[in-house]
Design an enzyme around this catalytic site. Sequence first.
Site, PDB file in Angstrom:
ATOM      1  N   PRO A 207       0.704  -1.134  -0.093  1.00 55.09           N
ATOM      2  CA  PRO A 207      -0.027   0.062  -0.083  1.00 55.09           C
ATOM      3  C   PRO A 207       0.869   1.139  -0.008  1.00 55.09           C
ATOM      4  O   PRO A 207       1.441   1.476   1.056  1.00 55.09           O
ATOM      5  CB  PRO A 207      -0.714  -0.120   1.204  1.00 55.09           C
ATOM      6  N   GLU A 208       0.795   2.023  -0.993  1.00 59.06           N
ATOM      7  CA  GLU A 208       1.287   3.256  -1.152  1.00 59.06           C
ATOM      8  C   GLU A 208       0.331   4.298  -1.033  1.00 59.06           C
ATOM      9  O   GLU A 208      -0.832   3.916  -0.855  1.00 59.06           O
ATOM     10  CB  GLU A 208       2.183   3.506  -2.189  1.00 59.06           C
TER      11      GLU A 208
END
Length: 284
Positions: free
Chosen positions: A13-14
């Site tokens: 997850p960015e």
Amino acid sequence: MFFIFFELLSNMPELPEVEVVRSFLESRVIGKKILKVSTVNEKLRYKVPSNLNLSLKNLIITKILRRGKYLILFFRDSKLCLLIHLGMTGYFRLSDELVEKKHDHVIFFLTKKILIFNDIRKFGFIKIYCNNEIFLSSHLRNMGVEPLSKDFNLNYFNSFRKRAVDLKGLLMNQSFIAGLGNIYCSEILYDARLSPLRKINSLNNLEIRNIVKSTKKILKKAISFGGTTIKNFIVSEEKIGYFKNKLKVYSRDKKNCLRCLKGILIKKIRQNGRSTFFCEKCQK
DNA sequence: AGGGCTACCTGTACGC
DNA sequence: TGCGTACAGGTAGCCC
């Protein structure tokens, strides 16, 4: 019998993925009361606070913010808030009934819903803060500019001109810009046609404007793609929010550059212990 | 103080 | 088939 639940991401997850999770949770759990919190496994990156249930019981979720890759939950008439990081494999599952899975760590029993924090590699964490101290916490205190805000611009970038790191190293630095990770850094530099190896002081104003422009463009695109997958999601165990299939350069080493086409291959190198993907021909 | 490096963790892919 | 190993990467903390 189908179980309807929403499984929010399980990989890397960015900023865009965290934003998709944020807006999804915002649409589903705001106004809900926490009836009970059950900690299945306290050993995340930081030990899950032992007073989590005691502290959060009967609180109503009022607001969910994102800062970089962090999520912050606020509650009605409470000085407490929750700081959450998904690490690399953390995700939330929202469901109607309790069906436990491997690597479920914390279970939030909400009004008529169950929200589960699952994290295979345990790099994620959940912490409690006072809401007037959260932005002074070690996690958020030195956090750089939000890439989608107007504060991320040529002037801001220029104040970091003297940094010794190369271009990808700067984009990865959370105290320069918040929320970019290894995947989006490669994608952004490919879009901006700039080599990840460029030294910061070699960049001219036009090139910096291009970085700023590409950053906003790629992130917005990824967020809207994640949003779209949520809309179309009905009953499935499929993970949502993936931008993976849309990536133009990340993980494409030894494949044709999609811009230069035949014969020009994407190169994979290591920078600061991480892999970087780029095209030597069209990224200068 | 900036910058480089590593540990943390588990699943997966690969070579032999 | 099975075993060992490399790899994936976000962050904090270490050292220089």
